[in-house]
Design an enzyme around this catalytic site. Structure first.
Site, PDB file in Angstrom:
ATOM      1  CD  GLU A  11      18.590  31.332 -40.226  1.00  0.00           C
ATOM      2  OE1 GLU A  11      17.932  32.351 -39.924  1.00  0.00           O
ATOM      3  OE2 GLU A  11      19.820  31.282 -40.124  1.00  0.00           O
ATOM      4  N   PRO A  12      13.169  28.615 -41.806  1.00  0.00           N
ATOM      5  CG  PRO A  12      12.075  26.750 -42.695  1.00  0.00           C
ATOM      6  CD  PRO A  12      13.435  27.390 -42.574  1.00  0.00           C
TER       7      PRO A  12
ATOM      8  N   GLY B 169      11.323  33.611 -42.683  1.00  0.00           N
ATOM      9  CA  GLY B 169      10.405  34.746 -42.664  1.00  0.00           C
ATOM     10  C   GLY B 169       9.159  34.600 -43.496  1.00  0.00           C
TER      11      GLY B 169
ATOM     12  NE  ARG C 224       5.185  34.715 -38.806  1.00  0.00           N
ATOM     13  CZ  ARG C 224       4.932  35.540 -37.800  1.00  0.00           C
ATOM     14  NH1 ARG C 224       3.755  35.491 -37.206  1.00  0.00           N
ATOM     15  NH2 ARG C 224       5.830  36.433 -37.410  1.00  0.00           N
TER      16      ARG C 224
ATOM     17  NE  ARG D 113       1.859  36.495 -34.055  1.00  0.00           N
ATOM     18  CZ  ARG D 113       1.014  36.897 -34.974  1.00  0.00           C
ATOM     19  NH1 ARG D 113      -0.267  36.568 -34.906  1.00  0.00           N
ATOM     20  NH2 ARG D 113       1.415  37.646 -35.971  1.00  0.00           N
TER      21      ARG D 113
ATOM     22  CE1 TYR E 291       8.450  33.817 -33.059  1.00  0.00           C
ATOM     23  CE2 TYR E 291       7.052  33.631 -34.993  1.00  0.00           C
ATOM     24  CZ  TYR E 291       8.304  33.689 -34.433  1.00  0.00           C
ATOM     25  OH  TYR E 291       9.412  33.610 -35.230  1.00  0.00           O
TER      26      TYR E 291
ATOM     27  CB  CYS F  32      -6.399  42.992 -14.114  1.00  0.00           C
ATOM     28  SG  CYS F  32      -7.148  44.487 -13.429  1.00  0.00           S
ATOM     29  CD  GLU F  33      -2.321  45.264 -18.070  1.00  0.00           C
ATOM     30  OE1 GLU F  33      -2.591  46.323 -18.689  1.00  0.00           O
ATOM     31  OE2 GLU F  33      -1.453  45.177 -17.193  1.00  0.00           O
TER      32      GLU F  33
END
Length: 430
Positions: free
Chosen positions: A278-279, A243, A281, A317, A382, A354-355
């Site tokens: 558990e890295p 994290g 990012r 993101r 991500y 188209c958003e």
């Protein structure tokens, strides 16, 4: 990722100009630095070694951050283990040369088929998140005449002070087992004939810039570990999760790995249990960027829009979290008789999907013209992992820079491939 600048060729990753990458592989394109990936992993290993954990700590890369086979293979060759959350990720790690004995399997909803595959592969441990999962895993292991190694993922009810979508350590989260209920569940797990209790796991969220919440969670975890030991249920490992955040914005610097880990590892000093981290990012996020080109500039009365060839399907993101990514001009498009535009304006950097939510950056002060090459930074985590084919858009190519060399680690999809698994309906019988 370290970027350098040439007056003639614009930005470089290691020894390669981004203009050369765009010319060879087109845009949008994900670009990674092998040196940056290696440095990020080495920082974790060095921090553990400095605190005396060189022989009993395992770094398990969180595959969900970026599951590229090339990146998995790089980390496997550096000695990493892997934190997976699906059977597909298990298959990817094995295909990339990862050691199954260094895999921990997390996630709140493992299917029986995934359990069977992980047991057959001989993974290190299942991080179990409910009583029902314990019962199901015991049954599956019994069918295979084996015993499943398990940890319980406990929820310490600690606020990680991060975005609510990536906060996992509060009572309101779907993740983990309430720490107050965990002792009884350990007793239940120990009574099941096809399970072997190995450890404990705790992961409170992602993009954490302050180690204090993680250190608070460790205090609660260690109290439970010691309670279990007094009840003749000693654990062999403590998984402290991951994290740690990265720097996305100049005004929000991230701590160094050693500084972030220091107050956490201090609490674990002298313990006999093996340590797992558990890295995700923090290993890949700043090692990648998304290369894109300005297709259209569209000045308006209220906003100026720069429409690029990357979109929300390439980098989700910003649309999903309102996340910030720094955007820089990688090179100016200057043709015969033209001069590069130098005056800055405020731009909305948007894609062609188209958003209305298809944006990559709001209110960016940049000197832009059509044809300019842009780099969207800190996109290694991500980014491609969450990419989609929305609007029938092929996913981007991925390139690894290694010194002066380029490796295409995933070619761009074709439109035909996007519907190759589909079929039209047969003609209706009359």
């Amino acid at each position: 990722m370290r970027l350098t600048t040439s007056h003639r060729d614009g930005l470089f990753v290691e020894g390669v100009a981004l203009t050369d990458i765009a010319a060879r592989f087109g845009t949008p394109c994900y670009v990674y630095s092998r040196a940056a990936l290696t440095k990020a992993y080495t920082q974790y290993r060095n921090a553990l070694n400095a605190q005396g954990f060189s022989k009993h700590a395992l770094i398990c890369y969180a595959v969900k951050a970026n599951s590229s086979l090339a990146i998995l293979n790089l980390f496997a060759n550096l000695g990493a283990g892997f934190d997976i959350v699906s059977g597909g990720e298990l298959a990817r790690v094995i295909a990339a040369g990862g050691n199954p004995e260094k895999i921990v399997f997390s996630g709140v909803g493992k299917s029986r088929e995934e359990m069977r595959a992980a047991l057959a592969a001989g993974i290190h441990c299942f991080n179990v998140e409910s009583a029902s999962e314990l019962t199901q895993l015991n049954a599956v292991a019994g069918e295979l005449n084996t015993r499943a190694p398990i940890s319980l993922r406990v929820n310490p009810n600690v606020d990680p002070k991060t975005h609510p979508y990536i906060s996992t350590g509060l009572k309101s989260a779907k993740f983990g087992i309430a720490i107050d209920a965990a002792f009884a569940l350990y007793q239940y797990a120990a009574s099941l004939p096809h399970l072997v209790v190995k450890g404990i796991d705790c992961h409170i969220g992602s993009q954490l810039l302050d180690p204090a919440p993680a250190a608070e969670a460790i205090d609660k975890v260690l109290a439970l570990v010691d309670q279990l030991a007094r009840a003749n249920m000693p654990l062999s490992h403590i998984d402290i999760g991951g994290g740690m955040g990265i720097q996305y914005h100049a005004d929000e610097p991230a701590p160094a790995v050693a500084d972030y880990l220091a107050p956490i590892l201090e609490k674990l000093a002298g313990r006999k249990e093996h340590i797992i981290l558990e890295p995700g990012r923090s290993l890949v996020g700043n090692a990648g960027l998304l290369l894109t080109r300005v297709m259209v500039t569209k000045p308006g009365e209220e906003k100026n829009f720069a429409i690029i060839d990357a979109a929300m399907n390439d980098l989700m993101r910003p649309a999903l979290y309102d996340a910030y990514h720094e955007i820089v001009v990688a090179s100016k498009k200057v043709g015969a008789g033209e001069t590069a535009q130098t005056s800055k304006q405020r731009w909305e950097i948007v894609g062609p999907v188209c958003e209305s939510g298809d944006f990559l950056g709001h209110d960016r002060d940049l000197a832009l013209a059509e044809g300019d090459l842009l780099a969207i930074l800190s996109a290694g985590a991500y980014g491609m992992a969450m990419a989609s084919n929305y609007n029938t858009r092929p996913r981007a190519a991925e390139v690894m820079v290694d010194g002066n060399h380029l490796h295409l680690i995933r070619r761009r999809e074709t439109v035909a491939e996007l519907f190759a698994l589909e079929s039209v309906l047969p003609v209706k019988a009359t």
